[in-house]
Design an enzyme around this catalytic site. Structure first.
Site, PDB file in Angstrom:
ATOM      1  N   CYS A  23       0.833  -1.211   0.000  1.00 35.54           N
ATOM      2  CA  CYS A  23       0.000   0.000   0.000  1.00 35.54           C
ATOM      3  C   CYS A  23       0.862   1.253   0.000  1.00 35.54           C
ATOM      4  CB  CYS A  23      -0.938  -0.033   1.206  1.00 35.54           C
ATOM      5  SG  CYS A  23      -2.010   1.407   1.301  1.00 35.54           S
ATOM      6  N   CYS A  79      -0.642   4.121   2.134  1.00 39.23           N
ATOM      7  CA  CYS A  79      -0.463   3.880   3.572  1.00 39.23           C
ATOM      8  C   CYS A  79       0.983   4.158   3.994  1.00 39.23           C
ATOM      9  CB  CYS A  79      -0.775   2.433   3.938  1.00 39.23           C
ATOM     10  SG  CYS A  79      -2.331   1.809   3.273  1.00 39.23           S
ATOM     11  N   ASP A  80       1.932   3.627   3.238  1.00 44.46           N
ATOM     12  CA  ASP A  80       3.311   3.555   3.737  1.00 44.46           C
ATOM     13  C   ASP A  80       4.317   4.416   2.979  1.00 44.46           C
ATOM     14  OD1 ASP A  80       2.427   1.741   5.630  1.00 44.46           O
ATOM     15  OD2 ASP A  80       2.737   0.031   4.299  1.00 44.46           O
TER      16      ASP A  80
HETATM   17  P1  FAD Z   1     -11.099  -5.613   5.586  1.00 40.89           P
HETATM   18  O1  FAD Z   1     -10.380  -4.765   6.554  1.00 40.89           O
HETATM   19  O2  FAD Z   1     -10.295  -6.493   4.694  1.00 40.89           O
HETATM   20  O3  FAD Z   1     -12.128  -6.494   6.423  1.00 40.89           O
HETATM   21  C1  FAD Z   1     -12.836  -7.537   5.836  1.00 40.89           C
HETATM   22  C2  FAD Z   1     -13.212  -8.516   6.923  1.00 40.89           C
HETATM   23  O4  FAD Z   1     -14.124  -9.463   6.389  1.00 40.89           O
HETATM   24  C3  FAD Z   1     -12.020  -9.298   7.480  1.00 40.89           C
HETATM   25  O5  FAD Z   1     -11.960  -9.104   8.882  1.00 40.89           O
HETATM   26  C4  FAD Z   1     -12.324 -10.742   7.098  1.00 40.89           C
HETATM   27  O6  FAD Z   1     -11.922 -11.659   8.110  1.00 40.89           O
HETATM   28  C5  FAD Z   1     -13.843 -10.717   6.960  1.00 40.89           C
HETATM   29  N1  FAD Z   1     -14.359 -11.717   6.034  1.00 40.89           N
HETATM   30  C6  FAD Z   1     -13.971 -11.933   4.741  1.00 40.89           C
HETATM   31  N2  FAD Z   1     -14.710 -12.910   4.192  1.00 40.89           N
HETATM   32  C7  FAD Z   1     -15.575 -13.330   5.157  1.00 40.89           C
HETATM   33  C8  FAD Z   1     -16.607 -14.305   5.189  1.00 40.89           C
HETATM   34  N3  FAD Z   1     -16.875 -15.057   4.118  1.00 40.89           N
HETATM   35  N4  FAD Z   1     -17.316 -14.480   6.335  1.00 40.89           N
HETATM   36  C9  FAD Z   1     -17.038 -13.728   7.435  1.00 40.89           C
HETATM   37  N5  FAD Z   1     -16.077 -12.774   7.461  1.00 40.89           N
HETATM   38  C10 FAD Z   1     -15.356 -12.572   6.328  1.00 40.89           C
HETATM   39  N6  FAD Z   1      -5.352   1.854   5.279  1.00 40.89           N
HETATM   40  C11 FAD Z   1      -5.190   3.132   5.716  1.00 40.89           C
HETATM   41  O7  FAD Z   1      -6.112   3.937   5.625  1.00 40.89           O
HETATM   42  N7  FAD Z   1      -3.989   3.530   6.266  1.00 40.89           N
HETATM   43  C12 FAD Z   1      -2.941   2.700   6.455  1.00 40.89           C
HETATM   44  O8  FAD Z   1      -1.879   3.093   6.966  1.00 40.89           O
HETATM   45  C13 FAD Z   1      -3.119   1.336   6.044  1.00 40.89           C
HETATM   46  N8  FAD Z   1      -2.107   0.461   6.239  1.00 40.89           N
HETATM   47  C14 FAD Z   1      -2.324  -0.847   5.926  1.00 40.89           C
HETATM   48  C15 FAD Z   1      -1.315  -1.755   6.245  1.00 40.89           C
HETATM   49  C16 FAD Z   1      -1.502  -3.093   5.990  1.00 40.89           C
HETATM   50  C17 FAD Z   1      -0.414  -4.083   6.379  1.00 40.89           C
HETATM   51  C18 FAD Z   1      -2.694  -3.540   5.345  1.00 40.89           C
HETATM   52  C19 FAD Z   1      -2.902  -5.016   5.060  1.00 40.89           C
HETATM   53  C20 FAD Z   1      -3.684  -2.633   5.009  1.00 40.89           C
HETATM   54  C21 FAD Z   1      -3.513  -1.276   5.296  1.00 40.89           C
HETATM   55  N9  FAD Z   1      -4.494  -0.328   4.997  1.00 40.89           N
HETATM   56  C22 FAD Z   1      -4.349   0.957   5.428  1.00 40.89           C
HETATM   57  C23 FAD Z   1      -5.703  -0.673   4.211  1.00 40.89           C
HETATM   58  C24 FAD Z   1      -6.911  -0.927   5.113  1.00 40.89           C
HETATM   59  O9  FAD Z   1      -6.571  -1.900   6.070  1.00 40.89           O
HETATM   60  C25 FAD Z   1      -8.085  -1.389   4.277  1.00 40.89           C
HETATM   61  O10 FAD Z   1      -8.376  -0.440   3.271  1.00 40.89           O
HETATM   62  C26 FAD Z   1      -9.329  -1.571   5.139  1.00 40.89           C
HETATM   63  O11 FAD Z   1      -9.083  -2.448   6.199  1.00 40.89           O
HETATM   64  C27 FAD Z   1     -10.490  -2.110   4.299  1.00 40.89           C
HETATM   65  O12 FAD Z   1     -11.579  -2.334   5.141  1.00 40.89           O
HETATM   66  P2  FAD Z   1     -12.746  -3.347   4.760  1.00 40.89           P
HETATM   67  O13 FAD Z   1     -13.664  -3.334   5.927  1.00 40.89           O
HETATM   68  O14 FAD Z   1     -13.248  -3.060   3.422  1.00 40.89           O
HETATM   69  O15 FAD Z   1     -12.046  -4.778   4.623  1.00 40.89           O
END
Ligand code: FAD
Ligand code: NAP
Length: 314
Positions: free
Chosen positions: A134, A137-138
Site C-alpha cells: 500500500c 499507507c506507507d
Molecule cells: P477488511 O479490513 O479487509 O475487512 C474484511 C473482513 O471481512 C475481514 O476481517 C475478514 O476476516 C472478513 N471476512 C472476509 N470474508 C468473510 C466471510 N466469508 N465471512 C465472514 N467474514 C469474512 N489503510 C489506511 O487507511 N492507512 C494505512 O496506513 C493502512 N495500512 C495498511 C497496512 C496493511 C499491512 C494492510 C494489510 C492494510 C492497510 N491499509 C491501510 C488498508 C486498510 O486496512 C483497508 O483499506 C481496510 O481495512 C479495508 O476495510 P474493509 O472493511 O473493506 O475490509
C-alpha cells in the site's frame, strides 16, 4: 428474520454495524470469521486516520470499534459466511460455515480484498517492516528515500508514479519487458525522471536487520544479480477480491461485478440487487483506506435503513 446482515467485520462492516443499529434497525448481525477489526489490525503503524495522532498500531485503532457498535445492539457471530442467495420473496439467505442459515431483509457485504504476494525470499518475513502492498499507507515513511516497486500492471505503475512524488527514486522491477498497464500510464512512467525501470528482472530476496528492510536483490535475465540498497519494497502483483460469498451455484454472482470481480455499486453503495449493498475494499474504485471503508459502511447503512423501512412499512 434479521433487518440487516453485515458480512465482514473490518472498518466497513463495523461502521455499517454502528450506523444501522444506532439508526434504529433492531436485528442486525455482523458475521466475522476472525476477530473484528479487519486487515488493518496487521499494520504496525497507521498515521493517516483523521484525528488520530501519535504512534498507533492498526490493532490499537480498531480495538474500541466493536464495543462501540455492541452498545447500540449490534450482534457479532464469529463464523464464516459461505454464501448469500436471495429467494423469490426478496429475502436473503445467509449460509454459514457452521451449517446454519439465517434470513435477512437486507445485506451489506464488507469482505474486503487481499493483495497477492509475489513469493520471493524474505517477503513474508519483512511484510510490514519494509515490504508493503500500500503506497498511500506507507509511502510517506520513505520520504526522500529510494524504494523498489514490483509489478508491471496498472496498480504497480500508478503506485510507482505516486511514490515518485514522495521518494527520491523509484526502481520499478518487472519480470518482462512489456507492461500490462494502460499505454498512457506507461508513458507517464517513462517520462518520470526519478523512476528507473529494471526489466526482465525478478525479485530474488529482500533482506534486512531487526529494524527492517535494507535491500532487495533482483535476478536479471543475463543471470546476474542487482543489489538495490532500498529500505522499502512495494509489491503490486494483483489483488484477490473476497467476493466468494456472492458466488451462486451456477457460477454466476448474485450481483454485478466487473472483470476483476470487484462489486459494482453506485454512490450509495447499492448493487444492482435491491437490498444488497457492498462497502469497503471489495467494491469498484475502492481507495483501499480505512477512512474510505468506514465512510462506505456508513453510506451503505443509511441506505439499508431506508430499504428496510420501506419493506416493513411500505
Ligand atoms: P477488511 O479490513 O479487509 O475487512 C474484511 C473482513 O471481512 C475481514 O476481517 C475478514 O476476516 C472478513 N471476512 C472476509 N470474508 C468473510 C466471510 N466469508 N465471512 C465472514 N467474514 C469474512 N489503510 C489506511 O487507511 N492507512 C494505512 O496506513 C493502512 N495500512 C495498511 C497496512 C496493511 C499491512 C494492510 C494489510 C492494510 C492497510 N491499509 C491501510 C488498508 C486498510 O486496512 C483497508 O483499506 C481496510 O481495512 C479495508 O476495510 P474493509 O472493511 O473493506 O475490509
Ligand atoms: P495485474 O494487472 O494482474 O498485474 C500484475 C502484475 O504483477 C503483472 O505485471 C505481472 O507480471 C506481475 N506479477 C504477477 N505475479 C508476479 C510475481 N509472482 N512476481 C513478479 N511479478 C508478478 O494486477 P493489477 O495491476 O493489480 O491490476 C488488476 C486489474 O485492475 C487489471 O486488470 C488492471 O487493469 C485493473 N486496474 C485498473 C486501473 C485503472 O484503470 N486506472 C488501476 C489499477 C488496476 P506479468 O505482466 O508478467 O504477468
Amino acid at each position: 428474520m434479521l433487518d440487516c446482515a453485515i458480512i465482514g467485520g473490518g472498518p466497513a462492516g463495523l461502521t455499517a454495524g454502528l450506523y444501522t443499529t444506532r439508526g434504529g434497525l433492531k436485528h442486525v448481525t455482523m458475521y466475522e470469521k476472525g476477530m473484528p477489526g479487519g486487515q488493518i489490525t496487521g499494520s504496525s503503524e497507521i498515521e493517516n486516520y483523521p484525528g488520530v495522532t501519535g504512534e498507533i498500531t492498526g490493532m490499537d485503532l480498531m480495538a474500541p470499534w466493536p464495543e462501540q457498535c455492541m452498545r447500540f445492539g449490534l450482534k457479532h457471530e464469529m463464523v464464516e459466511v459461505t454464501n448469500v442467495t436471495r429467494n423469490a420473496e426478496g429475502i436473503f439467505l445467509i449460509a454459514r460455515g457452521d451449517g446454519k442459515t439465517d434470513e435477512a431483509l437486507s445485506v451489506i457485504v464488507c469482505t474486503g480484498s487481499t493483495p497477492k504476494r509475489a513469493g520471493f525470499k524474505g517477503e513474508d518475513e519483512f511484510f510490514g517492516r519494509g515490504v508493503s502492498t500500500c503506497a498511500t499507507c506507507d509511502g510517506f515513511f520513505y520520504k526522500d528515500k529510494e524504494v523498489a516497486v514490483i509489478g508491471g500492471g496498472d496498480t504497480a505503475l500508478e503506485e510507482a508514479l505516486y511514490l515518485s512524488k514522495i521518494c527520491s527514486k523509484v526502481y520499478l522491477v518487472h519480470r518482462r519487458d512489456k507492461f500490462r498497464a494502460a499505454p498512457n500510464t506507461v508513458e507517464r512512467v517513462m517520462n518520470a525522471e526519478n523512476i528507473e525501470l529494471i526489466l526482465d528482472a525478478t525479485p530474488d530476496e529482500v533482506y534486512g536487520d531487526t529494524m527492517g528492510v535494507t535491500g532487495l536483490k533482483v535476478a536479471l535475465k543475463d543471470g546476474g544479480i542487482r543489489d538495490l540498497a532500498v529500505p522499502g519494497v512495494f509489491v503490486f502483483v494483483g489483488n484477490d477480491v473476497n467476493n466468494a460469498v456472492l458466488k451462486q451455484s451456477d457460477g454466476s454472482f448474485l450481483c454485478a461485478v466487473n472483470d476483476w470481480g470487484q462489486v459494482i455499486v453506485d454512490l450509495s453503495m447499492r448493487t444492482d440487487v435491491p437490498g444488497l449493498f457492498a462497502a469497503g475494499d471489495l467494491r469498484i474504485e475502492a481507495p483501499k483506506q480505512v477512512v474510505c471503508a468506514a465512510g462506505d459502511g456508513a453510506v451503505a447503512a443509511l441506505q439499508a435503513i431506508g430499504y428496510v423501512d420501506e419493506k416493513q412499512h411500505g
